[in-house]
Design an enzyme around this catalytic site. Structure first.
Site, mmCIF file in Angstrom:
data_model
loop_
_atom_site.group_PDB
_atom_site.id
_atom_site.type_symbol
_atom_site.label_atom_id
_atom_site.label_comp_id
_atom_site.label_asym_id
_atom_site.label_seq_id
_atom_site.Cartn_x
_atom_site.Cartn_y
_atom_site.Cartn_z
ATOM 1 N N LYS A 9 0.841 -1.199 0.000
ATOM 2 C CA LYS A 9 0.000 0.000 0.000
ATOM 3 C C LYS A 9 0.886 1.263 0.000
ATOM 4 O O LYS A 9 2.105 1.165 0.205
ATOM 5 C CB LYS A 9 -0.927 -0.031 1.223
ATOM 6 C CG LYS A 9 -1.940 -1.194 1.178
ATOM 7 C CD LYS A 9 -2.883 -1.152 2.388
ATOM 8 C CE LYS A 9 -3.874 -2.300 2.353
ATOM 9 N NZ LYS A 9 -4.837 -2.240 3.485
ATOM 10 N N TYR A 49 -12.274 -2.340 -3.397
ATOM 11 C CA TYR A 49 -12.806 -2.393 -2.034
ATOM 12 C C TYR A 49 -14.337 -2.375 -1.991
ATOM 13 O O TYR A 49 -14.912 -2.003 -0.970
ATOM 14 C CB TYR A 49 -12.232 -1.240 -1.209
ATOM 15 C CG TYR A 49 -10.820 -1.483 -0.709
ATOM 16 C CD1 TYR A 49 -10.525 -2.611 0.078
ATOM 17 C CD2 TYR A 49 -9.781 -0.608 -0.992
ATOM 18 C CE1 TYR A 49 -9.238 -2.845 0.543
ATOM 19 C CE2 TYR A 49 -8.491 -0.839 -0.529
ATOM 20 C CZ TYR A 49 -8.224 -1.964 0.239
ATOM 21 O OH TYR A 49 -6.953 -2.196 0.710
ATOM 22 N N ASN A 112 -1.780 -0.116 7.123
ATOM 23 C CA ASN A 112 -1.314 -1.455 7.490
ATOM 24 C C ASN A 112 -0.479 -2.115 6.405
ATOM 25 O O ASN A 112 -0.400 -3.337 6.314
ATOM 26 C CB ASN A 112 -2.482 -2.327 7.969
ATOM 27 C CG ASN A 112 -3.554 -2.495 6.920
ATOM 28 O OD1 ASN A 112 -3.428 -1.987 5.809
ATOM 29 N ND2 ASN A 112 -4.602 -3.226 7.250
ATOM 30 N N HIS A 115 -1.846 -5.352 1.308
ATOM 31 C CA HIS A 115 -3.128 -6.014 1.053
ATOM 32 C C HIS A 115 -2.861 -7.403 0.510
ATOM 33 O O HIS A 115 -1.928 -7.599 -0.261
ATOM 34 C CB HIS A 115 -3.956 -5.239 0.015
ATOM 35 C CG HIS A 115 -5.070 -6.081 -0.551
ATOM 36 N ND1 HIS A 115 -6.264 -6.239 0.097
ATOM 37 C CD2 HIS A 115 -5.134 -6.864 -1.659
ATOM 38 C CE1 HIS A 115 -7.026 -7.075 -0.611
ATOM 39 N NE2 HIS A 115 -6.359 -7.464 -1.680
ATOM 40 N N GLU A 126 -9.301 -9.985 -8.035
ATOM 41 C CA GLU A 126 -8.329 -8.899 -7.863
ATOM 42 C C GLU A 126 -7.183 -8.992 -8.876
ATOM 43 O O GLU A 126 -6.717 -7.972 -9.382
ATOM 44 C CB GLU A 126 -7.812 -8.904 -6.419
ATOM 45 C CG GLU A 126 -8.922 -8.508 -5.443
ATOM 46 C CD GLU A 126 -8.616 -8.799 -3.982
ATOM 47 O OE1 GLU A 126 -7.503 -9.291 -3.677
ATOM 48 O OE2 GLU A 126 -9.492 -8.541 -3.128
#
Ligand code: RTP
Ligand code: MG
Length: 147
Positions: A9, A49, A112, A115, A126
């Site tokens: 990310k 998302y 975080n 992904h 994805e």
């Protein structure tokens, strides 16, 4: 062979963790079959998302993932979907075990670092969302005989 979609990310790219993260999956014995540094536009972020569309954090999540480049990857190997999730650690870095990526490098839920697809269905979805057919490769590696 099983494949998963992993993405460093924006916070991970900004903090120079791309090499460290790629290295962990390489050393584990998984095979990198696709990778690119890219910007995520709003449409792609909202699609990726979509399952969280109704959640209160959705707007911030889309804002964050579009804010700066990500490093998108496709990894291949036996059980790679579940094992990659274990290597990433819990969603909230505060709860993630030391030794996991989020446990070692993260502090906040909203940043975080990585992904990873959570099921075979989301992996397929994805990978197709982020990579064209010719961007995810199929090739032999001699080292596979030793893993
Ligand atoms: P990811 O999809 O990013 O791999 O993370 P995950 O499966 O572990 O977690 P997920 O439930 O899919 O949530 C997606 C991302 O949304 C952010 N989040 N914020 N504020 C909150 O309560 C909250 N919950 C989730 C996190 O950044 C999470 O990675
Ligand atoms: Mg998720």
């Amino acid at each position: 062979m099983e494949r998963t979609f992993l993405m460093v990310k924006p916070d991970g790219v900004q903090r120079n963790l791309v090499g460290e993260i790629v290295s962990r999956f390489e050393k584990k014995g998984f095979k990198l079959v696709g990778a690119k540094l890219m910007s995520v536009d709003r449409a792609l972020a909202e699609n990726h998302y979509a399952e969280h569309k109704e959640r209160p954090f959705f707007g911030d999540l889309v804002e964050f993932i579009t804010s700066s480049p990500v490093f998108a990857m496709v990894w291949e190997g036996e059980g790679v979907i579940a094992t990659a999730r274990k290597m990433m650690g819990s969603t909230n870095p505060a709860d993630a075990a030391p030794g996991t990526i989020r446990g070692d490098y993260g502090v906040q839920m909203s940043q975080n670092i990585i992904h990873g697809s959570d099921s075979p269905e989301s992996a397929k979805r994805e990978i197709n969302l982020f990579f064209s057919q010719d961007e995810a490769l199929t090739y032999e590696k001699a080292v596979e005989r030793w893993v």
